[in-house]
Scaffold this motif. Sequence first.
Motif, PDB file in Angstrom:
ATOM      1  N   HIS A   1       0.822  -1.211   0.000  1.00 21.01           N
ATOM      2  CA  HIS A   1       0.000   0.000   0.000  1.00 21.01           C
ATOM      3  C   HIS A   1       0.860   1.267   0.000  1.00 21.01           C
ATOM      4  CE1 HIS A   1      -3.645   2.345   0.737  1.00 21.01           C
ATOM      5  NE2 HIS A   1      -2.989   3.001   1.670  1.00 21.01           N
ATOM      6  N   TYR A   2       1.843   1.303   0.890  1.00 20.39           N
ATOM      7  CA  TYR A   2       2.667   2.505   1.003  1.00 20.39           C
ATOM      8  C   TYR A   2       3.620   2.677  -0.176  1.00 20.39           C
ATOM      9  CZ  TYR A   2       0.781   2.867   5.700  1.00 20.39           C
ATOM     10  OH  TYR A   2      -0.079   2.982   6.776  1.00 20.39           O
ATOM     11  N   GLN A   3       3.884   1.604  -0.898  1.00 17.61           N
ATOM     12  CA  GLN A   3       4.672   1.712  -2.121  1.00 17.61           C
ATOM     13  C   GLN A   3       3.810   2.141  -3.307  1.00 17.61           C
ATOM     14  OE1 GLN A   3       6.307  -2.307  -2.148  1.00 17.61           O
ATOM     15  NE2 GLN A   3       8.331  -1.520  -1.648  1.00 17.61           N
ATOM     16  N   LEU A   4       2.569   1.657  -3.351  1.00 15.78           N
ATOM     17  CA  LEU A   4       1.700   1.920  -4.491  1.00 15.78           C
ATOM     18  C   LEU A   4       1.153   3.339  -4.516  1.00 15.78           C
ATOM     19  CD1 LEU A   4       0.110   0.899  -6.985  1.00 15.78           C
ATOM     20  CD2 LEU A   4      -1.705   0.190  -5.398  1.00 15.78           C
ATOM     21  N   MET A   5       0.689   3.847  -3.372  1.00 14.54           N
ATOM     22  CA  MET A   5      -0.012   5.131  -3.363  1.00 14.54           C
ATOM     23  C   MET A   5       0.771   6.279  -4.010  1.00 14.54           C
ATOM     24  SD  MET A   5      -3.102   4.917  -2.362  1.00 14.54           S
ATOM     25  CE  MET A   5      -3.259   3.245  -2.969  1.00 14.54           C
ATOM     26  N   PRO A   6       2.069   6.455  -3.713  1.00 16.88           N
ATOM     27  CA  PRO A   6       2.795   7.563  -4.345  1.00 16.88           C
ATOM     28  C   PRO A   6       2.943   7.424  -5.860  1.00 16.88           C
ATOM     29  CG  PRO A   6       3.939   6.811  -2.369  1.00 16.88           C
ATOM     30  CD  PRO A   6       2.895   5.785  -2.691  1.00 16.88           C
ATOM     31  N   LEU A   7       2.739   6.218  -6.396  1.00 17.54           N
ATOM     32  CA  LEU A   7       2.873   5.996  -7.831  1.00 17.54           C
ATOM     33  C   LEU A   7       1.612   6.360  -8.604  1.00 17.54           C
ATOM     34  CD1 LEU A   7       4.650   2.502  -7.858  1.00 17.54           C
ATOM     35  CD2 LEU A   7       5.711   4.754  -8.082  1.00 17.54           C
ATOM     36  N   LEU A   8       0.500   6.538  -7.901  1.00 18.39           N
ATOM     37  CA  LEU A   8      -0.773   6.802  -8.566  1.00 18.39           C
ATOM     38  C   LEU A   8      -0.936   8.293  -8.853  1.00 18.39           C
ATOM     39  CD1 LEU A   8      -3.160   4.525  -6.447  1.00 18.39           C
ATOM     40  CD2 LEU A   8      -1.922   3.947  -8.551  1.00 18.39           C
ATOM     41  N   ASP A   9      -1.173   8.615 -10.120  1.00 19.83           N
ATOM     42  CA  ASP A   9      -1.453  10.019 -10.468  1.00 19.83           C
ATOM     43  C   ASP A   9      -2.826  10.424  -9.941  1.00 19.83           C
ATOM     44  OD1 ASP A   9       0.969  10.412 -11.815  1.00 19.83           O
ATOM     45  OD2 ASP A   9       0.146   9.547 -13.658  1.00 19.83           O
ATOM     46  N   ASN A  10      -3.754   9.470  -9.938  1.00 18.26           N
ATOM     47  CA  ASN A  10      -5.092   9.766  -9.425  1.00 18.26           C
ATOM     48  C   ASN A  10      -5.777   8.485  -8.967  1.00 18.26           C
ATOM     49  OD1 ASN A  10      -5.880   8.643 -11.994  1.00 18.26           O
ATOM     50  ND2 ASN A  10      -5.582  10.680 -12.873  1.00 18.26           N
ATOM     51  N   ILE A  11      -6.689   8.648  -8.028  1.00 22.91           N
ATOM     52  CA  ILE A  11      -7.456   7.532  -7.475  1.00 22.91           C
ATOM     53  C   ILE A  11      -8.821   8.062  -7.045  1.00 22.91           C
ATOM     54  CG2 ILE A  11      -6.338   7.876  -5.221  1.00 22.91           C
ATOM     55  CD1 ILE A  11      -6.791   4.880  -4.670  1.00 22.91           C
ATOM     56  N   TYR A  12      -9.856   7.306  -7.335  1.00 28.20           N
ATOM     57  CA  TYR A  12     -11.229   7.699  -6.994  1.00 28.20           C
ATOM     58  C   TYR A  12     -11.673   6.908  -5.768  1.00 28.20           C
ATOM     59  CZ  TYR A  12     -16.123   9.104  -7.856  1.00 28.20           C
ATOM     60  OH  TYR A  12     -17.380   9.643  -7.755  1.00 28.20           O
ATOM     61  N   TYR A  13     -12.139   7.616  -4.750  1.00 30.24           N
ATOM     62  CA  TYR A  13     -12.724   6.928  -3.598  1.00 30.24           C
ATOM     63  C   TYR A  13     -14.224   6.803  -3.796  1.00 30.24           C
ATOM     64  CZ  TYR A  13     -14.904   6.108   0.894  1.00 30.24           C
ATOM     65  OH  TYR A  13     -15.712   5.599   1.893  1.00 30.24           O
ATOM     66  N   LEU A  14     -14.720   5.560  -3.823  1.00 30.74           N
ATOM     67  CA  LEU A  14     -16.135   5.269  -4.010  1.00 30.74           C
ATOM     68  C   LEU A  14     -16.684   4.655  -2.721  1.00 30.74           C
ATOM     69  CD1 LEU A  14     -18.565   5.026  -5.960  1.00 30.74           C
ATOM     70  CD2 LEU A  14     -17.686   2.766  -6.611  1.00 30.74           C
ATOM     71  N   PRO A  15     -17.534   5.378  -2.003  1.00 33.64           N
ATOM     72  CA  PRO A  15     -18.021   4.883  -0.698  1.00 33.64           C
ATOM     73  C   PRO A  15     -19.129   3.838  -0.819  1.00 33.64           C
ATOM     74  CG  PRO A  15     -18.955   7.034  -1.148  1.00 33.64           C
ATOM     75  CD  PRO A  15     -18.019   6.745  -2.289  1.00 33.64           C
ATOM     76  N   LYS A  16     -18.804   2.748  -1.477  1.00 28.55           N
ATOM     77  CA  LYS A  16     -19.738   1.640  -1.633  1.00 28.55           C
ATOM     78  C   LYS A  16     -19.140   0.387  -0.990  1.00 28.55           C
ATOM     79  CE  LYS A  16     -22.814   3.782  -4.255  1.00 28.55           C
ATOM     80  NZ  LYS A  16     -24.209   4.021  -3.818  1.00 28.55           N
ATOM     81  N   LYS A  17     -19.954  -0.361  -0.265  1.00 30.69           N
ATOM     82  CA  LYS A  17     -19.469  -1.554   0.428  1.00 30.69           C
ATOM     83  C   LYS A  17     -19.502  -2.748  -0.526  1.00 30.69           C
ATOM     84  CE  LYS A  17     -20.986   0.204   4.902  1.00 30.69           C
ATOM     85  NZ  LYS A  17     -21.897   0.031   6.051  1.00 30.69           N
ATOM     86  N   PHE A  18     -18.507  -2.788  -1.394  1.00 29.56           N
ATOM     87  CA  PHE A  18     -18.452  -3.815  -2.425  1.00 29.56           C
ATOM     88  C   PHE A  18     -17.782  -5.109  -1.952  1.00 29.56           C
ATOM     89  CE2 PHE A  18     -18.503  -0.548  -6.117  1.00 29.56           C
ATOM     90  CZ  PHE A  18     -19.882  -0.559  -6.123  1.00 29.56           C
ATOM     91  N   TYR A  19     -16.845  -5.000  -1.016  1.00 29.84           N
ATOM     92  CA  TYR A  19     -16.053  -6.167  -0.629  1.00 29.84           C
ATOM     93  C   TYR A  19     -16.593  -6.794   0.645  1.00 29.84           C
ATOM     94  CZ  TYR A  19     -11.905  -9.144  -0.599  1.00 29.84           C
ATOM     95  OH  TYR A  19     -11.057 -10.222  -0.642  1.00 29.84           O
ATOM     96  N   GLN A  20     -16.761  -8.098   0.611  1.00 26.10           N
ATOM     97  CA  GLN A  20     -17.280  -8.835   1.763  1.00 26.10           C
ATOM     98  C   GLN A  20     -16.182  -9.766   2.263  1.00 26.10           C
ATOM     99  OE1 GLN A  20     -20.755 -10.846   0.267  1.00 26.10           O
ATOM    100  NE2 GLN A  20     -21.679  -8.945  -0.467  1.00 26.10           N
ATOM    101  N   ARG A  21     -15.588  -9.400   3.396  1.00 22.90           N
ATOM    102  CA  ARG A  21     -14.431 -10.142   3.912  1.00 22.90           C
ATOM    103  C   ARG A  21     -14.854 -11.117   5.002  1.00 22.90           C
ATOM    104  NH1 ARG A  21      -9.135  -8.523   7.369  1.00 22.90           N
ATOM    105  NH2 ARG A  21     -10.760  -8.175   8.900  1.00 22.90           N
TER     106      ARG A  21
END
Length: 323
Positions: free
Chosen positions: A192-212
């Motif tokens: 996570h901490y390696q990936l985030m700085p590489l992203l030019d943009n990211i969209y936060y979608l407040p939908k509960k899509f993942y069921q863990r």
Amino acid sequence: MTPKVSIIIPAYNVEKYIAECLRSVLAQTFSAWEALVIDDGSSDDTLEVIRTFNDIRIKSFTQENIGLSATRNQGVKMAEGKYVLFLDSDDRLQKETIEKCYSLIEKYNLDAVTFDGYDFIEKNGTEEILEGGYFDRSKKLEEKIYSGQEFLKREVFQKSVVVSAPFYFVKKEKLVEVLFVKGLLHEDVLFHYQLMPLLDNIYYLPKKFYQRRLRENSIVHTTASLKSIESYQKIISYLQKRYFHVESNQKKLYRKIIEKNMLQVGKLGKRFFFSKNANKKQGFRILKDILNQGSFKIIFLKYIYFLMGAIYYVFADIKSFVK
């Protein structure tokens, strides 16, 4: 037809859950996907269950056991889709997950989309949904497009960090730049901490899509081990190196991230040293290495937050015992 999305599903000894996972993939309202289901040397009937699914989009592979990180990396190399979504083999997706993420990432030319989810647990044949937990960031983050660095800053200071890789729908070309470290526990943290700085943009979608699914023998619920502490040693070593190379206006952010991870080391250290048959001599050596790396300011910060973490969890245990 070349798939537009690759779903990477490492599978290890999940004969009880893999069918439910794959049924949630087949139920997707978006159809142009491939599912790379990689059996990582299971000793049960996981592979046999996978092979009962006849859909040509579900592609099964088997290999000797090499671990979660290496299996995910193998999946990324094999992926034909422009976008990648990781899915743990005992979890599920809401049926509109891929359609919504694909629509957003194409519409706004994004590097990634991140979404929310929830935990669930099965007891005596009944499923219980645990709402409002760690994976619900809707009250702390605004739905919009962020830069990767801006999103990292916002989630850290809003205490809404979700490092779990399956919560990120990502352009494959970005994943090729940062792979999972083989043999590392808590591999999602470093990723996570390696990936985030590489992203030019990211969209936060407040939908509960993942069921863990919560299971008693999952990594997050097992007793702290020496390997857990060693893994955080590598994670914190990376964060320290990153700290010394970022611009001055990013120093505060990375100090905060180091604080967060030292609190976790305090938690693990407390649990490890209070456990029976722990190799305490080796544990102290690893903790000493973690605490002594870096500048005086970083070393002081780490000692403080390690002690805070250990003290907090000692008193948490005492409090639960009194109750």
